[in-house]
Scaffold this motif. Structure first.
Motif, PDB file in Angstrom:
ATOM      1  N   THR A   1      -7.450   3.680   5.835  1.00 22.55           N
ATOM      2  CA  THR A   1      -6.145   3.684   5.170  1.00 22.55           C
ATOM      3  C   THR A   1      -5.025   3.579   6.197  1.00 22.55           C
ATOM      4  O   THR A   1      -4.085   2.794   6.035  1.00 22.55           O
ATOM      5  CB  THR A   1      -5.968   4.976   4.344  1.00 22.55           C
ATOM      6  OG1 THR A   1      -7.021   5.069   3.393  1.00 22.55           O
ATOM      7  CG2 THR A   1      -4.638   4.972   3.605  1.00 22.55           C
TER       8      THR A   1
ATOM      9  N   ASP B   1     -11.516   3.782  -1.450  1.00 20.60           N
ATOM     10  CA  ASP B   1     -11.087   3.051  -0.257  1.00 20.60           C
ATOM     11  C   ASP B   1     -11.325   1.550  -0.330  1.00 20.60           C
ATOM     12  O   ASP B   1     -10.896   0.825   0.563  1.00 20.60           O
ATOM     13  CB  ASP B   1     -11.763   3.639   0.986  1.00 20.60           C
ATOM     14  CG  ASP B   1     -11.033   4.887   1.465  1.00 20.60           C
ATOM     15  OD1 ASP B   1     -10.497   5.594   0.602  1.00 20.60           O
ATOM     16  OD2 ASP B   1     -10.999   5.156   2.669  1.00 20.60           O
TER      17      ASP B   1
ATOM     18  N   ILE C   1      -4.836  -0.071   7.601  1.00 22.35           N
ATOM     19  CA  ILE C   1      -4.158  -1.080   6.775  1.00 22.35           C
ATOM     20  C   ILE C   1      -2.666  -0.758   6.665  1.00 22.35           C
ATOM     21  O   ILE C   1      -1.832  -1.670   6.616  1.00 22.35           O
ATOM     22  CB  ILE C   1      -4.818  -1.202   5.380  1.00 22.35           C
ATOM     23  CG1 ILE C   1      -4.372  -2.496   4.679  1.00 22.35           C
ATOM     24  CG2 ILE C   1      -4.527  -0.010   4.507  1.00 22.35           C
ATOM     25  CD1 ILE C   1      -4.872  -3.759   5.302  1.00 22.35           C
TER      26      ILE C   1
ATOM     27  N   ASN D   1      -8.260  -0.560   0.079  1.00 24.16           N
ATOM     28  CA  ASN D   1      -7.728  -0.930   1.394  1.00 24.16           C
ATOM     29  C   ASN D   1      -8.059  -2.370   1.742  1.00 24.16           C
ATOM     30  O   ASN D   1      -7.302  -3.036   2.460  1.00 24.16           O
ATOM     31  CB  ASN D   1      -8.289  -0.001   2.474  1.00 24.16           C
ATOM     32  CG  ASN D   1      -7.727   1.399   2.376  1.00 24.16           C
ATOM     33  OD1 ASN D   1      -6.623   1.600   1.908  1.00 24.16           O
ATOM     34  ND2 ASN D   1      -8.512   2.383   2.789  1.00 24.16           N
TER      35      ASN D   1
ATOM     36  N   ARG E   1       0.793  -1.219   0.000  1.00 18.79           N
ATOM     37  CA  ARG E   1       0.000   0.000   0.000  1.00 18.79           C
ATOM     38  C   ARG E   1       0.836   1.285   0.000  1.00 18.79           C
ATOM     39  O   ARG E   1       1.561   1.562   0.945  1.00 18.79           O
ATOM     40  CB  ARG E   1      -0.932  -0.027   1.231  1.00 18.79           C
ATOM     41  CG  ARG E   1      -1.808   1.193   1.387  1.00 18.79           C
ATOM     42  CD  ARG E   1      -2.909   1.225   0.369  1.00 18.79           C
ATOM     43  NE  ARG E   1      -3.645   2.463   0.461  1.00 18.79           N
ATOM     44  CZ  ARG E   1      -4.553   2.861  -0.417  1.00 18.79           C
ATOM     45  NH1 ARG E   1      -4.823   2.114  -1.434  1.00 18.79           N
ATOM     46  NH2 ARG E   1      -5.166   3.987  -0.255  1.00 18.79           N
TER      47      ARG E   1
END
Length: 403
Positions: free
Chosen positions: A109, A261, A112, A264, A66
């Motif tokens: 966010t 999102d 994660i 995520n 990410r």
């Protein structure tokens, strides 16, 4: 099917559910708090729009690690990526469930990211983490609510002075309500291009999406006010107009949230899917449509089953909301996120919305804010990354020992 792929799919759905319960609830919280719609209506609208955003506009390519939080060159063992993805998903889900239970709006966010950092440090030490990126994450804790609060304060003061504080509110409302609503839709049209269609050129977004939509909405609003504005009670008339518009602005937030999102939840799933089916561990992984649908469905179910707790906190417990205040929050949050996206600034939508709610309260005086709730929310923001990281680290360590 590879058993770890099945496990990760289940965890991805659970994470999507937790996103729906906590983060997606923000999109409709102001509309519920201002009584523009009922909680049941909010659940239906948010669920449908979140799914639509995730399935039709979710990114076709999702980063496996990410936003560059970990150095991908340091992860050469596919098992590390699989165990790490599962650990990060489970840790983020656990933290989001805890936060939602107490009605605390936290960033999915950041959750994660915390999960990814946790397993990364256990695997390769502190050096694997991109601390520059992590500094941006910490910076967003401060930037997002402050900028959101300032923007909402200024917009609400402008709205109040241009309409409610005038000697002839009827005349002022006829002139200024269409302007403010049209301006909001200039932002929404541009945001749709940037955040949902993933466009890069801000000028194109403003010229071909923002301005045309804003002008059209301005003309429609102007006509509606002329036809239906109740002369006898102008203040109620203004709130009535903004009540309808607020449902649309909140709906836009839900659509954009689903588009962005959902990554995520499905990013780690896509990574494990690639490893299990093609042996890939690259930074960019194609996301099959069924995985996008899985994420969208999970978010929708989360909103429907557990989203009411965060809706209540943001919409009712921080400060009292009316339709014009709710509209101001949506407008301010959308504007801040748009500008931040264009400038590449680290901004959390969740934190921006909460900051905007606080800004509205400050515009009415410090006493209008529930300080105890605000303190609880801020504490939850600062512990999100370390708590998710710690949970993920423990889970990853156990999986590596057992596996």
């Amino acid at each position: 099917m590879d058993p770890w792929l099945l496990i990760t799919i289940i965890l991805g759905f659970a994470m999507a559910w937790a996103i729906g319960a906590n983060d997606a609830a923000n999109s409709m919280s102001t509309a519920v708090g201002a009584k523009a719609i009922t909680p049941r209506q909010a659940v239906v609208i948010a669920g449908l729009l979140e799914f639509t955003g995730a399935y039709f506009f979710g990114k076709s390519v999702t980063e496996t690690i990410r936003k560059g939080i970990l150095d991908p060159a340091r992860i050469t063992d596919p098992h590390v990526l699989i165990y790490g993805s599962a650990s990060a998903l489970l840790a983020a889900t656990i933290w989001l469930i805890i936060a939602t239970k107490f009605g605390l709006p936290v960033s999915t966010t950041h959750s994660i990211i915390g999960g990814i950092v946790g397993y990364g440090i256990v695997y390769a030490g502190l050096s694997i983490v991109n601390w520059g990126k992590m500094t941006q994450v910490v910076l967003s804790w401060i930037l997002s609510p402050v900028v959101g609060a300032v923007m909402a304060y200024l917009v609400f003061k402008g709205l109040t002075k241009s309409i409610f504080e005038k000697e002839n509110p009827v005349k002022s409302a006829r002139l200024w309500s269409p302007f403010w609503i049209g301006l909001a839709f200039v932002v929404i049209g541009t945001m749709f291009y940037i955040k949902v269609l993933h466009g890069k050129d801000l000028k194109v977004g403003v010229a071909y999406y923002g301005v045309p939509v804003g002008v059209l909405v301005f003309l429609i609003t102007y006509a509606l006010i002329r036809l239906r504005f109740p002369i006898s009670d102008p203040l109620i008339g203004v709130e009535t107009i903004f009540r309808k518009v607020q449902v649309v602005t909140s709906g836009y937030v839900a659509l954009a949230h689903g588009a962005n999102d959902v990554a995520n939840a499905i990013g780690p799933v896509a990574a494990v899917y690639a490893v299990a089916t093609m042996g890939m561990t690259g930074m960019k992984v194609p996301v099959p449509r069924w995985i996008l649908a899985l994420g969208g469905l999970g978010i929708a179910v989360g909103v429907a089953t557990y989203g009411y707790r965060v809706m209540e906190t943001v919409g009712k417990k921080i400060t009292e909301l009316t339709n014009t205040r709710g509209f101001t929050i949506d407008f301010s949050a959308a504007t801040v996120v748009l500008i931040a996206s264009w400038l590449g600034m680290p901004i959390s939508t969740t934190h921006t919305v909460v900051g905007a709610v606080i800004g509205i309260g400050l515009a009415r005086g410090v006493k209008a804010i529930n300080k105890a709730i605000v303190i609880d929310i801020i504490i939850s923001w600062f512990v999100t990354v370390p708590v998710a990281a710690l949970i993920s680290a423990v889970i990853f360590k156990v999986l590596m020992l057992v596996g």
